[in-house]
Enzyme design. Structure first.
Site, PDB file in Angstrom:
ATOM      1  CB  SER A   1      -1.280  -0.017   1.483  1.00  0.00           C
ATOM      2  OG  SER A   1      -0.125  -0.457   2.362  1.00  0.00           O
TER       3      SER A   1
ATOM      4  CG  ASN B   1      -4.747  -4.220  12.853  1.00  0.00           C
ATOM      5  OD1 ASN B   1      -4.016  -4.822  11.294  1.00  0.00           O
ATOM      6  ND2 ASN B   1      -5.101  -5.858  12.642  1.00  0.00           N
TER       7      ASN B   1
ATOM      8  CB  THR C   1     -39.788  27.497 -10.357  1.00  0.00           C
ATOM      9  OG1 THR C   1     -41.364  28.185 -10.845  1.00  0.00           O
ATOM     10  CG2 THR C   1     -39.854  28.576  -8.940  1.00  0.00           C
ATOM     11  CG  HIS C   2     -41.223  24.095 -12.729  1.00  0.00           C
ATOM     12  ND1 HIS C   2     -41.952  23.147 -11.994  1.00  0.00           N
ATOM     13  CD2 HIS C   2     -42.533  24.433 -11.799  1.00  0.00           C
ATOM     14  CE1 HIS C   2     -42.408  22.704 -11.306  1.00  0.00           C
ATOM     15  NE2 HIS C   2     -42.639  24.643 -10.856  1.00  0.00           N
TER      16      HIS C   2
ATOM     17  CB  SER D   1     -12.545  24.947 -29.569  1.00  0.00           C
ATOM     18  OG  SER D   1     -12.774  24.035 -30.678  1.00  0.00           O
TER      19      SER D   1
ATOM     20  CE  LYS E   1     -17.990  26.612 -28.427  1.00  0.00           C
ATOM     21  NZ  LYS E   1     -17.568  24.951 -28.121  1.00  0.00           N
TER      22      LYS E   1
ATOM     23  CG  ASN F   1     -14.823  24.868 -25.044  1.00  0.00           C
ATOM     24  OD1 ASN F   1     -16.077  26.022 -25.768  1.00  0.00           O
ATOM     25  ND2 ASN F   1     -14.456  24.554 -25.749  1.00  0.00           N
TER      26      ASN F   1
ATOM     27  CD  GLU G   1     -17.904  22.839 -20.077  1.00  0.00           C
ATOM     28  OE1 GLU G   1     -18.356  22.034 -21.078  1.00  0.00           O
ATOM     29  OE2 GLU G   1     -16.551  23.235 -20.498  1.00  0.00           O
TER      30      GLU G   1
ATOM     31  CE1 TYR H   1      -6.613  -2.926   8.297  1.00  0.00           C
ATOM     32  CE2 TYR H   1      -5.927  -4.690   7.669  1.00  0.00           C
ATOM     33  CZ  TYR H   1      -6.181  -3.759   7.966  1.00  0.00           C
ATOM     34  OH  TYR H   1      -6.029  -3.397   6.232  1.00  0.00           O
TER      35      TYR H   1
ATOM     36  CD  GLN I   1      -3.041  -1.764   1.970  1.00  0.00           C
ATOM     37  OE1 GLN I   1      -2.774  -2.810   2.570  1.00  0.00           O
ATOM     38  NE2 GLN I   1      -2.587  -2.447   0.823  1.00  0.00           N
TER      39      GLN I   1
ATOM     40  CE  LYS J   1      -4.575   3.046   3.824  1.00  0.00           C
ATOM     41  NZ  LYS J   1      -5.040   2.242   4.283  1.00  0.00           N
TER      42      LYS J   1
HETATM   43  N1  ARG Z   1      -1.897  -0.645   4.698  1.00  0.00           N
HETATM   44  C1  ARG Z   1      -2.824  -1.322   5.875  1.00  0.00           C
HETATM   45  C2  ARG Z   1      -3.887  -0.743   5.784  1.00  0.00           C
HETATM   46  O1  ARG Z   1      -4.007   0.107   4.707  1.00  0.00           O
HETATM   47  C3  ARG Z   1      -2.255  -1.302   7.041  1.00  0.00           C
HETATM   48  C4  ARG Z   1      -2.631  -2.221   8.272  1.00  0.00           C
HETATM   49  C5  ARG Z   1      -2.006  -3.378   8.242  1.00  0.00           C
HETATM   50  N2  ARG Z   1      -2.832  -4.071   8.534  1.00  0.00           N
HETATM   51  C6  ARG Z   1      -2.191  -5.908   8.748  1.00  0.00           C
HETATM   52  N3  ARG Z   1      -2.375  -6.932   9.984  1.00  0.00           N
HETATM   53  N4  ARG Z   1      -1.549  -5.985   7.322  1.00  0.00           N
HETATM   54  O2  ARG Z   1      -5.174  -0.836   5.738  1.00  0.00           O
END
Ligand code: ARG
Length: 456
Positions: free
Chosen positions: A23, A109, A154-155, A276, A282, A284, A289, A316, A321, A324
């Site tokens: 991660s 965790n 309105t509408h 454009s 153009k 834009n 947007e 957990y 993970q 993120k």
């Molecule tokens: N990379 C993990 C996460 O984002 C961190 C916790 C990992 N815990 C484990 N027992 N592998 O959630």
């Protein structure tokens, strides 16, 4: 790849599995918080005599050095499994085996739950301050263009005339609710999970209140299972962000529409528009947007995190993970959208003549005639009928309401007197909407003053 856990494994982890499970590319953005949490944890371990004061000093010293390296962009991430591994690896490189004491009474965790909470607390503060900045800009533009009249819809049909400033201030109200949502969610993210360990507590004599206090949390999570597996704060942040983006997207939609040749109410500054590659004519409205478009991604993040959590047994699970990637992206979108709007909005040029001309179109003061008759004691429903008949008559004779004469009006009701003719003007119509929260210049001025005080 550097791992913290492979002593009992006979086989080496498959290369592709390493890559699949890592991660680091994502959670390296949390490194600063991981270091802060580690420093607080080390201090607590010394205070509780789980490690020696002297050892803690050395660890904290090295962690601070890592913090500085991160700040300067000089920290070397290696082939680490995650950010927690990277920090601990670097620590042991700096101070040797003493660094291995850091993880006492701690798990990744509770660590990741902590890092995310610290990050979210900062982001909430940032978002709230950005919203306030944008609100001040809205206020500034509303004040500058206080008396511009345009059609109210309105509408998407012309309904009654309204002040542009009143319309703009409606968005300020929405943003205030957004702010209160972020503020409210802050109270629930402000809870420290550290010390929950893997999810079951620890036999070591730790002091969770101490850690929470130095990290600036006002509460300690009361259940270790919940502490490591709760991601409500991400769901709440995503939900508040989705609603905020919905508001920005509605504003964007109006700006895109009003910038079109059909509406022609406003013009976007050249430094905030694009051309454009094919059509030289153009210009834009890309900013609004894109904000409309990015809103969809934020909605996606809300759904991702809700779906991510819904089948997870306590406590957990590695699924978490996956919270993120979209989440960091969402924060970038929210902050950059607010930021760009504070620059973009004041540069918009209004076409006041066109707005004023359109404000009359569609006989937008018909309701004023009804209310006129009501003040002459005509029951509302009857007054509505009378004005309906007047409009029918005018349409048949190809005339506009503003061209009607008093004698014509008198054919429909003897309650009409000379003063009715000024009631047909849009300026008068707007001025007369003086009920609390209405669009009269007086009410709008009052609201502007209130906001100035509140946002100061
Ligand atoms: N990379 C993990 C996460 O984002 C961190 C916790 C990992 N815990 C484990 N027992 N592998 O959630």
């Amino acid at each position: 790849m550097m791992k913290l856990w492979d002593a009992k494994f006979k086989k080496k982890l498959d290369k592709e599995v390493e890559e699949f499970t890592s991660s680091l590319t994502m959670d390296k953005q949390l490194a600063k918080y991981d270091v802060l949490g580690s420093i607080a944890h080390t201090r607590m371990l010394a205070k509780c005599k789980i490690i020696k004061e002297k050892e803690a000093k050395k660890i904290v010293f090295a962690l601070k050095e890592i913090g500085r390296e991160l700040e300067k962009g000089k920290f070397l991430f290696k082939d680490d499994e995650d950010v927690h591994t990277a920090v601990e690896r670097s620590l042991t490189e700096k101070i040797g085996t003493l660094g291995e004491k850091l993880h006492t009474a701690r798990s990744r965790n509770d660590q990741i739950a902590l890092d995310e909470r610290l990050y979210v607390k900062d982001k909430i503060k940032e978002i709230i301050s950005q919203i306030t900045k944008f609100q001040k800009i809205i206020l500034q533009v509303a004040k500058r263009e206080q008396n511009v009249i345009m059609p109210g819809y309105t509408h998407l049909q012309h309904s009654q005339p309204v002040l542009f400033s009143h319309w703009l201030l409606a968005y300020l109200e929405m943003l205030e609710r957004d702010k209160s949502r972020f503020n409210d969610s802050y109270t629930r993210v402000d809870v420290c999970p550290l010390g929950a360990g893997a999810g079951f507590g620890t036999s070591l004599p730790i002091d969770r209140k101490f850690t929470a206090k130095i990290l600036g949390f006002s509460k300690v999570a009361g259940n270790s299972l919940d502490a490591v597996s709760d991601r409500d704060f991400l769901i709440e942040l995503s939900s508040a962000s989705a609603i905020l983006m919905m508001h920005l997207s509605r504003l964007s939609e109006e700006i895109v529409l009003w910038n079109s040749s059909e509406f022609g109410f406003l013009e976007i500054d050249e430094s905030f528009a694009t051309g454009s590659s094919l059509m030289p004519n153009k210009k834009n409205p890309d900013i609004p947007e894109l904000i409309r478009g990015k809103t969809a991604k934020v909605y996606g993040e809300l759904f991702t995190i809700l779906s991510l959590m819904k089948n997870l047994p306590l406590a957990y699970n590695r699924d978490m993970q996956e919270d993120k990637e979209g989440f960091f992206e969402m924060m970038k979108i929210v902050l950059s959208s607010l930021n760009i709007y504070t620059k973009f909005l004041p540069k918009i040029k209004l076409n006041k003549a066109k707005m004023g001309e359109m404000a009359e179109k569609g006989e937008t003061t018909a309701t004023d005639l009804v209310e006129y008759l009501v003040t002459k004691k005509v029951p509302f429903r009857e007054a509505h009928r009378i004005v309906g008949k007047i409009l029918k008559h005018l349409a048949a004779s190809g005339k506009r309401l503003k061209e009607v004469s008093l004698s014509e009006l008198k054919n429909f009701s003897d309650k009409f007197a000379k003063d009715v003719l000024k009631r047909i003007k849009v300026e008068f119509s707007v001025k007369s909407k003086n009920s609390f929260g209405g669009t009269s210049p007086k009410q709008v001025q009052k609201r502007i003053r209130d906001w100035e005080k509140r946002l100061a």
